[in-house]
Design an enzyme around this catalytic site. Structure first.
Site, PDB file in Angstrom:
ATOM      1  N   ASP A  71       0.791  -1.256   0.000  1.00 38.66           N
ATOM      2  CA  ASP A  71       0.000   0.000   0.000  1.00 38.66           C
ATOM      3  C   ASP A  71       0.819   1.300   0.000  1.00 38.66           C
ATOM      4  OD1 ASP A  71      -1.795  -2.041   0.311  1.00 38.66           O
ATOM      5  OD2 ASP A  71      -2.893  -1.152   1.976  1.00 38.66           O
TER       6      ASP A  71
ATOM      7  N   ASP B 225      -4.667  -0.854  -1.643  1.00 38.81           N
ATOM      8  CA  ASP B 225      -6.004  -0.675  -1.124  1.00 38.81           C
ATOM      9  C   ASP B 225      -6.836  -0.159  -2.298  1.00 38.81           C
ATOM     10  OD1 ASP B 225      -6.838  -1.155   1.492  1.00 38.81           O
ATOM     11  OD2 ASP B 225      -6.909   0.959   2.024  1.00 38.81           O
TER      12      ASP B 225
ATOM     13  N   HIS C 153     -10.641   6.890   1.426  1.00 36.47           N
ATOM     14  CA  HIS C 153      -9.271   6.847   0.888  1.00 36.47           C
ATOM     15  C   HIS C 153      -9.169   5.725  -0.139  1.00 36.47           C
ATOM     16  CE1 HIS C 153      -9.419   3.825   4.049  1.00 36.47           C
ATOM     17  NE2 HIS C 153      -8.533   3.163   3.326  1.00 36.47           N
TER      18      HIS C 153
ATOM     19  N   LYS D  11      -6.926  -5.109  -3.012  1.00 34.53           N
ATOM     20  CA  LYS D  11      -7.696  -5.624  -1.876  1.00 34.53           C
ATOM     21  C   LYS D  11      -8.619  -4.540  -1.320  1.00 34.53           C
ATOM     22  CE  LYS D  11      -3.985  -4.306   1.107  1.00 34.53           C
ATOM     23  NZ  LYS D  11      -4.746  -3.195   1.744  1.00 34.53           N
TER      24      LYS D  11
ATOM     25  N   CYS E 162      -2.219  -2.692   7.487  1.00 32.93           N
ATOM     26  CA  CYS E 162      -2.065  -3.619   6.364  1.00 32.93           C
ATOM     27  C   CYS E 162      -0.733  -4.355   6.356  1.00 32.93           C
ATOM     28  CB  CYS E 162      -2.339  -2.890   5.057  1.00 32.93           C
ATOM     29  SG  CYS E 162      -4.096  -2.438   4.933  1.00 32.93           S
TER      30      CYS E 162
HETATM   31  C1  VGL Z   1      -4.747   0.784   5.715  1.00 34.14           C
HETATM   32  C2  VGL Z   1      -6.162   1.885   7.153  1.00 34.14           C
HETATM   33  C3  VGL Z   1      -7.199   1.740   6.276  1.00 34.14           C
HETATM   34  C4  VGL Z   1      -3.366   0.303   5.418  1.00 34.14           C
HETATM   35  C5  VGL Z   1      -5.781   0.617   4.830  1.00 34.14           C
HETATM   36  O1  VGL Z   1      -3.004   0.208   4.229  1.00 34.14           O
HETATM   37  O2  VGL Z   1      -2.635   0.016   6.362  1.00 34.14           O
HETATM   38  N1  VGL Z   1      -4.951   1.417   6.880  1.00 34.14           N
HETATM   39  N2  VGL Z   1      -6.991   1.110   5.123  1.00 34.14           N
HETATM   40 ZN    ZN Z   2      -8.368   1.086   3.431  1.00 37.14          ZN
END
Ligand code: VGL
Ligand code: ZN
Length: 183
Positions: free
Chosen positions: A9, A47, A62, A87, A128
């Protein structure tokens, strides 16, 4: 037995200025770019949420699929990535772990390519990265977490540290990027 780098991510929305920007999120990019050169297999996760998702009850909106915020950080050497996992596509699911990617089966890719070791880096340490590393261990993968190539949300100030403790206690090896030798 082969080894891969998993870049979790490293997307605009998790970098400073993004919708869910984390402190020093962009600082991981040059470290990861150096690492990319060492590995035969480079895998990323992104993400990739729908506009409406239960996930956005917990988080600001996001990484909506196809938006600028969901793109890789512009400096990441993304042309070197062999497999791009997506994902969080399901609107009923957080999809924190790269093993929950639904565009392609991560476990099948690992099996097909005889990958038994993963080095995990990216964003974010307490979500993540953690969930992906813990799932890797559950799947019998030797799992390293690269401590200078990750950054945490730190909604509570110790969340990043606690995540590292958790990963360590469940069998992940914590390593700094300079100490990595890929054979
Ligand atoms: C993530 C919060 C919400 C991450 C993804 O990539 O760690 N954190 N969505
Ligand atoms: Zn997310």
């Amino acid at each position: 037995m082969k080894t891969a780098l998993l870049i979790v991510d490293v997307q605009n929305d998790f970098c400073p200025g993004g919708a869910l920007g984390v402190k020093d999120g962009d600082k991981v990019v040059p470290v990861i770019n150096k690492l990319i050169e060492k590995f035969d297999f480079v895998i990323s996760s992104q993400d990739w949420h729908p506009e409406e998702s239960v996930h956005f009850k917990k988080w600001p909106v996001h990484c909506v699929a196809g938006t600028k915020g969901a793109e890789f950080h512009p400096d990441l050497k993304s042309e070197k990535i062999d497999l791009k996992l997506k994902k969080g596509i399901d609107n009923k699911d957080d999809g924190y772990s790269a093993f929950e990617a639904t565009n392609i089966s991560f476990t099948k890719y690992l099996e097909d390519n005889e990958i038994t070791t993963l080095y995990v880096c990216g964003l974010t340490t307490d979500y993540c990265v953690k969930e992906s590393a813990l799932d890797a261990v559950k799947n019998g993968i030797h799992t390293f977490v690269i401590t200078d190539a990750i950054a945490a949300v730190n909604a509570s100030p110790n969340d990043g540290k606690e995540a590292l403790n958790n990963m360590f206690s469940k069998g992940c090896v914590l390593i700094e990027s300079e100490d990595i030798i890929v054979i």
